[in-house]
Design a protein around this motif. Structure first.
Motif, PDB file in Angstrom:
ATOM      1  N   TRP A 253       0.836  -1.202   0.000  1.00  0.00           N
ATOM      2  CA  TRP A 253       0.000   0.000   0.000  1.00  0.00           C
ATOM      3  C   TRP A 253       0.873   1.255   0.000  1.00  0.00           C
ATOM      4  O   TRP A 253       0.633   2.209  -0.739  1.00  0.00           O
ATOM      5  N   ILE A 254       1.891   1.235   0.841  1.00  0.00           N
ATOM      6  CA  ILE A 254       2.767   2.400   0.985  1.00  0.00           C
ATOM      7  C   ILE A 254       3.506   2.703  -0.313  1.00  0.00           C
ATOM      8  O   ILE A 254       3.621   3.865  -0.712  1.00  0.00           O
ATOM      9  N   TYR A 255       3.988   1.655  -0.980  1.00  0.00           N
ATOM     10  CA  TYR A 255       4.761   1.873  -2.211  1.00  0.00           C
ATOM     11  C   TYR A 255       3.883   2.424  -3.328  1.00  0.00           C
ATOM     12  O   TYR A 255       4.303   3.323  -4.070  1.00  0.00           O
ATOM     13  N   PHE A 256       2.673   1.896  -3.467  1.00  0.00           N
ATOM     14  CA  PHE A 256       1.858   2.257  -4.629  1.00  0.00           C
ATOM     15  C   PHE A 256       0.890   3.408  -4.372  1.00  0.00           C
ATOM     16  O   PHE A 256       0.161   3.806  -5.283  1.00  0.00           O
ATOM     17  N   ALA A 257       0.872   3.972  -3.159  1.00  0.00           N
ATOM     18  CA  ALA A 257      -0.040   5.077  -2.891  1.00  0.00           C
ATOM     19  C   ALA A 257       0.274   6.315  -3.724  1.00  0.00           C
ATOM     20  O   ALA A 257      -0.626   6.892  -4.342  1.00  0.00           O
ATOM     21  N   PRO A 258       1.539   6.771  -3.796  1.00  0.00           N
ATOM     22  CA  PRO A 258       1.830   7.920  -4.661  1.00  0.00           C
ATOM     23  C   PRO A 258       2.155   7.469  -6.084  1.00  0.00           C
ATOM     24  O   PRO A 258       2.615   6.346  -6.302  1.00  0.00           O
ATOM     25  N   SER A 259       1.926   8.366  -7.031  1.00  0.00           N
ATOM     26  CA  SER A 259       2.280   8.083  -8.424  1.00  0.00           C
ATOM     27  C   SER A 259       3.756   8.381  -8.639  1.00  0.00           C
ATOM     28  O   SER A 259       4.260   9.417  -8.212  1.00  0.00           O
ATOM     29  N   ALA A 260       4.447   7.450  -9.318  1.00  0.00           N
ATOM     30  CA  ALA A 260       5.880   7.642  -9.559  1.00  0.00           C
ATOM     31  C   ALA A 260       6.169   8.241 -10.925  1.00  0.00           C
ATOM     32  O   ALA A 260       7.171   8.946 -11.098  1.00  0.00           O
ATOM     33  N   ALA A 261       5.319   7.966 -11.913  1.00  0.00           N
ATOM     34  CA  ALA A 261       5.627   8.354 -13.290  1.00  0.00           C
ATOM     35  C   ALA A 261       5.848   9.854 -13.431  1.00  0.00           C
ATOM     36  O   ALA A 261       6.738  10.303 -14.165  1.00  0.00           O
ATOM     37  N   GLU A 262       5.050  10.660 -12.720  1.00  0.00           N
ATOM     38  CA  GLU A 262       5.160  12.110 -12.879  1.00  0.00           C
ATOM     39  C   GLU A 262       6.437  12.673 -12.273  1.00  0.00           C
ATOM     40  O   GLU A 262       6.794  13.828 -12.522  1.00  0.00           O
ATOM     41  N   LEU A 263       7.152  11.851 -11.495  1.00  0.00           N
ATOM     42  CA  LEU A 263       8.421  12.304 -10.924  1.00  0.00           C
ATOM     43  C   LEU A 263       9.564  12.183 -11.923  1.00  0.00           C
ATOM     44  O   LEU A 263      10.590  12.840 -11.768  1.00  0.00           O
ATOM     45  N   LEU A 264       9.388  11.342 -12.939  1.00  0.00           N
ATOM     46  CA  LEU A 264      10.482  11.031 -13.862  1.00  0.00           C
ATOM     47  C   LEU A 264      10.422  11.959 -15.066  1.00  0.00           C
ATOM     48  O   LEU A 264      10.021  11.583 -16.166  1.00  0.00           O
TER      49      LEU A 264
END
Length: 390
Positions: A253-264
């Motif tokens: 849950w903790i890993y997938f709660a925020p979106s990562a794609a927009e950081l890259l």
């Protein structure tokens, strides 16, 4: 799949870009190697060989992760899915299986010959992919040639380490060679960014995390099953099983709660993010080893102290929480309450082994972190989902 064709770059804005069946197959082969390394870590910790276990696990895991990561970013940029690309990828998958077969000897005897051979197969196949990209993509030729040259140069360094460095200097030599490997993408990308796809990369990292979490559940389940068949289902075993399940669910849950794609958004953000996942992946892989050590303690097989057994679970969980906060959460600027929750939970997890029941305490802390972050993020719409810093 078509015939052999020029290796052109993929569109970095391609919509609905997802992982291919070949990439998923590739990941599964790598998880085999991860499970071998985790198994050796489990046995080393149970025998109270903590230093040997950690050094062996981290060095083996580096080779596994680095080969996986290099292919993942290359495939995001240049996957043409023709027969030659598939065959070359299958060769890399064969290499990781050779590497996996060499993991036990690397741990127990310090013999890295077979391990290095598997790594060499993977890396030379990767170099050939970059040479093909150089031929098919003139605009990216300089970058691709740098990758190919850097990979081959690093393999020469590994060969020198294997053939000429005394065994007592192997760990120091490993660090030097690893730094050379880590420098290759930085050097190559300085000649021009490869056309990787942000959403595809984020999905690939997420899928590998999921597969490793699944391996966690499998390894812990088998350990509990074996213990139950020997001694019966005891209350302590039930408590450990439930705690381990809650911990894994919370980490997911903790890993997938925020979106990562927009950081890259650029190499400046992507390279530290990609490199930092070494600790996230290694921590996920080590959680199952910690649970297995705790099972050994319940069955009287562990030679590690109760506090040490607690830290076998607590340390990888704490590393995971801190690195996810650093790479995934902090750039979103969710606010001081969110940061305090993550850092406080990390500290409490590290203190949990000092209590009589470390695993249940860790389970409660990680579950509480999920609840707290969900509530604080949604209660403040100005911060929830806020764009990261440029």
């Amino acid at each position: 799949m078509n015939g052999l064709r020029p290796m052109r770059p993929r569109d970095t804005t391609e919509p609905h870009r997802v992982a291919t069946p070949l990439e998923l197959f590739f990941d599964l082969c790598f998880v085999v190697a991860v499970s071998f390394a985790g198994s050796q870590l489990h046995h080393a910790l149970s025998e109270a060989h903590v230093g040997l276990g950690l050094s062996g696990y981290l060095t083996c895991f580096f080779a596994i992760w680095w080969a996986w990561m290099n292919y993942t970013w290359f495939a995001s940029a240049y996957d043409v899915d023709d027969w030659w690309y598939r065959v070359t990828t299958l060769v890399q998958m064969s290499g990781v299986l050779v590497l996996a077969a060499g993991v036990p000897r690397a741990f127990t005897e310090g013999d890295i010959t077979l391990f290095w051979l598997g790594y060499l197969i993977m890396r030379l196949a990767m170099a050939s992919q970059w040479l093909r990209a150089a031929a098919g993509h003139p605009e990216g030729r300089r970058t691709a040639l740098r990758y190919a040259a850097g990979i081959c140069g690093a393999q020469v360094a590994w060969a020198i380490l294997l053939l000429f460095v005394p065994r007592e200097w192997l760990l120091a030599g490993f660090v030097v060679c690893a730094l050379i490997e880590l420098a290759v993408p930085v050097w190559a990308e300085s000649a021009g960014r490869t056309p990787w796809h942000a959403h595809h990369i984020a999905e690939r990292y997420g899928l590998f995390t999921l597969i490793m979490m699944g391996e966690n559940i499998l390894a812990a389940t088998i350990a509990v099953q074996e213990a139950g068949s020997e001694r019966g289902i005891e209350p302590g075993l039930i408590l450990l099983s439930v705690s381990a399940l809650v911990i894994v669910f919370a980490l997911w849950w903790i890993y997938f709660a925020p979106s990562a794609a927009e950081l890259l958004t650029s190499n400046r953000q992507a390279i530290p993010w990609g490199y930092g996942h070494f600790l996230i992946f290694a921590a996920v892989g080590a959680v199952s080893s910690g649970v297995e050590v705790a099972v050994d303690q319940l069955t009287g097989k562990a030679h590690l102290s109760p506090v040490g057994v607690g830290y076998a679970i607590a340390v990888p969980v704490a590393v995971f929480l801190f690195m996810v906060w650093l790479l995934h959460v902090r750039p979103h600027r969710y606010g001081p309450a969110d940061t305090a929750a993550f850092l406080g939970a990390t500290l409490l997890v590290l203190l949990a082994p000092l209590t009589p029941e470390a695993a249940p305490v860790i389970a409660v802390v990680t579950a509480a972190l999920v609840v707290i972050t969900e509530v604080t993020r949604k209660s403040d719409p100005r911060r929830y989902g806020k764009r990261p810093r440029p």
